[in-house]
Design an enzyme around this catalytic site. Structure first.
Site, PDB file in Angstrom:
ATOM      1  N   ASP A   8       0.756  -1.209  -0.194  1.00 27.55           N
ATOM      2  CA  ASP A   8      -0.033   0.061   0.104  1.00 27.55           C
ATOM      3  C   ASP A   8       0.837   1.085  -0.028  1.00 27.55           C
ATOM      4  O   ASP A   8       1.816   1.578   1.045  1.00 27.55           O
ATOM      5  CB  ASP A   8      -0.919  -0.039   1.202  1.00 27.55           C
ATOM      6  CG  ASP A   8      -1.723  -1.430   1.512  1.00 27.55           C
ATOM      7  OD1 ASP A   8      -1.148  -2.293   1.057  1.00 27.55           O
ATOM      8  OD2 ASP A   8      -2.797  -1.201   1.818  1.00 27.55           O
ATOM      9  N   GLU A  39      -4.936   2.193  -2.907  1.00 24.72           N
ATOM     10  CA  GLU A  39      -5.907   2.966  -2.381  1.00 24.72           C
ATOM     11  C   GLU A  39      -5.626   4.148  -1.336  1.00 24.72           C
ATOM     12  O   GLU A  39      -6.573   4.919  -0.791  1.00 24.72           O
ATOM     13  CB  GLU A  39      -6.705   1.689  -1.752  1.00 24.72           C
ATOM     14  CG  GLU A  39      -6.100   1.205  -0.517  1.00 24.72           C
ATOM     15  CD  GLU A  39      -7.167   0.815   0.574  1.00 24.72           C
ATOM     16  OE1 GLU A  39      -8.312   0.872   0.090  1.00 24.72           O
ATOM     17  OE2 GLU A  39      -6.683   0.587   1.789  1.00 24.72           O
ATOM     18  N   ASN A  40      -4.157   4.382  -0.867  1.00 25.29           N
ATOM     19  CA  ASN A  40      -3.995   5.087   0.194  1.00 25.29           C
ATOM     20  C   ASN A  40      -3.170   6.185  -0.523  1.00 25.29           C
ATOM     21  O   ASN A  40      -2.427   6.934   0.588  1.00 25.29           O
ATOM     22  CB  ASN A  40      -3.374   4.284   1.276  1.00 25.29           C
ATOM     23  CG  ASN A  40      -4.192   3.554   2.201  1.00 25.29           C
ATOM     24  OD1 ASN A  40      -3.770   2.359   2.272  1.00 25.29           O
ATOM     25  ND2 ASN A  40      -5.154   4.243   2.487  1.00 25.29           N
ATOM     26  N   ASN A  67     -10.769  -0.918   0.774  1.00 24.27           N
ATOM     27  CA  ASN A  67     -11.879  -0.182   1.228  1.00 24.27           C
ATOM     28  C   ASN A  67     -11.963   1.279   1.197  1.00 24.27           C
ATOM     29  O   ASN A  67     -12.954   1.925   1.339  1.00 24.27           O
ATOM     30  CB  ASN A  67     -11.902  -0.719   2.791  1.00 24.27           C
ATOM     31  CG  ASN A  67     -10.993  -0.514   3.593  1.00 24.27           C
ATOM     32  OD1 ASN A  67      -9.872  -0.834   3.496  1.00 24.27           O
ATOM     33  ND2 ASN A  67     -11.058   0.497   4.613  1.00 24.27           N
ATOM     34  N   HIS A  68     -10.779   2.000   0.992  1.00 24.09           N
ATOM     35  CA  HIS A  68     -10.596   3.282   0.740  1.00 24.09           C
ATOM     36  C   HIS A  68     -10.724   3.690  -0.637  1.00 24.09           C
ATOM     37  O   HIS A  68     -10.462   5.011  -0.933  1.00 24.09           O
ATOM     38  CB  HIS A  68      -9.443   3.900   1.237  1.00 24.09           C
ATOM     39  CG  HIS A  68      -9.227   3.731   2.904  1.00 24.09           C
ATOM     40  ND1 HIS A  68      -9.937   4.316   3.654  1.00 24.09           N
ATOM     41  CD2 HIS A  68      -8.180   3.113   3.495  1.00 24.09           C
ATOM     42  CE1 HIS A  68      -9.746   4.085   4.897  1.00 24.09           C
ATOM     43  NE2 HIS A  68      -8.659   3.298   4.994  1.00 24.09           N
ATOM     44  N   HIS A 150      -7.259  -7.630   0.177  1.00 30.47           N
ATOM     45  CA  HIS A 150      -7.239  -6.760   1.012  1.00 30.47           C
ATOM     46  C   HIS A 150      -8.182  -6.926   2.342  1.00 30.47           C
ATOM     47  O   HIS A 150      -9.215  -6.706   2.267  1.00 30.47           O
ATOM     48  CB  HIS A 150      -7.702  -5.422   0.230  1.00 30.47           C
ATOM     49  CG  HIS A 150      -7.530  -3.995   1.032  1.00 30.47           C
ATOM     50  ND1 HIS A 150      -6.139  -3.503   0.608  1.00 30.47           N
ATOM     51  CD2 HIS A 150      -8.047  -3.175   1.595  1.00 30.47           C
ATOM     52  CE1 HIS A 150      -5.955  -2.395   1.371  1.00 30.47           C
ATOM     53  NE2 HIS A 150      -7.344  -2.150   2.171  1.00 30.47           N
ATOM     54  N   HIS A 175      -3.521  -4.107   3.249  1.00 35.72           N
ATOM     55  CA  HIS A 175      -4.339  -3.364   4.316  1.00 35.72           C
ATOM     56  C   HIS A 175      -3.731  -2.975   5.560  1.00 35.72           C
ATOM     57  O   HIS A 175      -3.936  -2.030   6.115  1.00 35.72           O
ATOM     58  CB  HIS A 175      -5.753  -4.023   4.287  1.00 35.72           C
ATOM     59  CG  HIS A 175      -6.571  -3.290   5.322  1.00 35.72           C
ATOM     60  ND1 HIS A 175      -7.405  -2.156   5.174  1.00 35.72           N
ATOM     61  CD2 HIS A 175      -7.171  -3.757   6.534  1.00 35.72           C
ATOM     62  CE1 HIS A 175      -7.995  -1.674   5.901  1.00 35.72           C
ATOM     63  NE2 HIS A 175      -7.845  -2.451   6.895  1.00 35.72           N
ATOM     64  N   HIS A 177      -0.604  -2.773   6.439  1.00 33.22           N
ATOM     65  CA  HIS A 177       0.644  -1.996   6.145  1.00 33.22           C
ATOM     66  C   HIS A 177       1.894  -2.618   6.949  1.00 33.22           C
ATOM     67  O   HIS A 177       2.946  -1.774   7.170  1.00 33.22           O
ATOM     68  CB  HIS A 177       0.462  -0.347   6.934  1.00 33.22           C
ATOM     69  CG  HIS A 177      -0.456   0.465   5.785  1.00 33.22           C
ATOM     70  ND1 HIS A 177      -0.752   1.793   5.898  1.00 33.22           N
ATOM     71  CD2 HIS A 177      -1.605  -0.173   4.903  1.00 33.22           C
ATOM     72  CE1 HIS A 177      -1.447   2.201   4.777  1.00 33.22           C
ATOM     73  NE2 HIS A 177      -2.201   1.078   4.405  1.00 33.22           N
TER      74      HIS A 177
END
Length: 258
Positions: A8, A39-40, A67-68, A150, A175, A177
């Site tokens: 991520d 996603e981040n 999810n983000h 994820h 997810h 990290h």
């Protein structure tokens, strides 16, 4: 064939580290394809046109998410037009974007799938059942299959590894990290790691300023999570695929600390 799957990317520090190290790794390790979770990548939550372009310019071929994915609303304006940006496939029918893609490389097709776990995560459709639908769609047309799962719970990620062992080339968890040290080839031939880790600020809590997260835990009050600065960490795995058999032959964990 060598494929690198990168963890991520967190905000601007993560994008900088991704752009710094990915081209070097591609050259030094003779990487053919790079898959990264983005996603981040925009401010620590979500993805924008700018952050997506920076990942592509940094060397990404396929970008997965989680999810983000919807946290920056402008993603809705381009996600349907991006052939190699995928979101978890187990969102309900009608959600924008797609949960898998087929990336052509030389004479082969590389299928990349994205699923979200359900333990301590938003309620979505069953990822195990959805994986069966993805395999029915992709197996007839792909030579290599990869999955970014994820998810929060290590048990759910490991269960997915065993569930799909022998049916996909590689499963990586994202997810949390935090890179795990359990990379292996499962008995059926699937490369597996519970979590890739992140590309982002090393002296942080999952990319966020340490003092802010400590305040959240000690006081229990709402706190704005600002990203940390300073040196970064780059987390990934490299898998090797035998060109003749399309079987996974090796997985190697990468952890670069600035």
């Amino acid at each position: 064939m060598r494929i690198m799957l990168t963890g991520d990317v967190v905000g601007r520090p993560g994008r900088r580290a991704f752009q710094k190290y990915t081209p070097k790794l591609r050259k030094e390790r003779q990487i053919d394809i790079v898959v990264v979770n983005g996603e981040n990548s925009a401010g620590g939550k979500g993805i924008t046109r700018k952050s997506l372009d920076e990942l592509y310019h940094g060397g990404a071929d396929i970008i997965t998410s989680g999810n983000h994915i919807w946290d920056k609303k402008d993603v809705l304006g381009f996600i349907d037009r991006e052939p190699f940006l995928v979101r978890p496939a187990n969102y309900p029918e009608g959600a924008p974007g797609k949960g898998c893609c087929v990336y052509p490389f030389r004479s082969k097709n590389i299928g990349v799938m994205n699923l979200s776990g359900r333990t301590f995560m938003p309620a979505l459709d069953c990822p195990f059942q959805k994986s069966e639908a993805l395999l029915r769609e992709l197996t007839p047309v792909c030579d290599v299959l990869l999955l970014d799962f994820h998810a929060e719970a290590t048990s759910e990620k490991m269960a997915m590894g065993w569930y799909l062992d022998g049916r996909v080339n590689c499963i990586v968890g994202t997810h949390t990290h935090i890179q795990t040290a359990d990379e292996r080839i499962l008995p059926g031939g699937t490369a597996y790691i519970t979590d890739l880790g992140m590309v982002g600020p090393w002296n942080s809590v999952l990319g966020v300023c340490t003092n802010l997260v400590i305040e959240k835990f000690t006081k229990g009050l709402p706190v704005r999570f600002d990203l940390a600065n300073g040196s970064s960490v780059y987390s990934a795995v490299i898998i090797e695929i035998d060109d003749a058999s399309n079987r996974t032959t090796a997985i190697e964990r990468i952890l670069i600390k600035e």
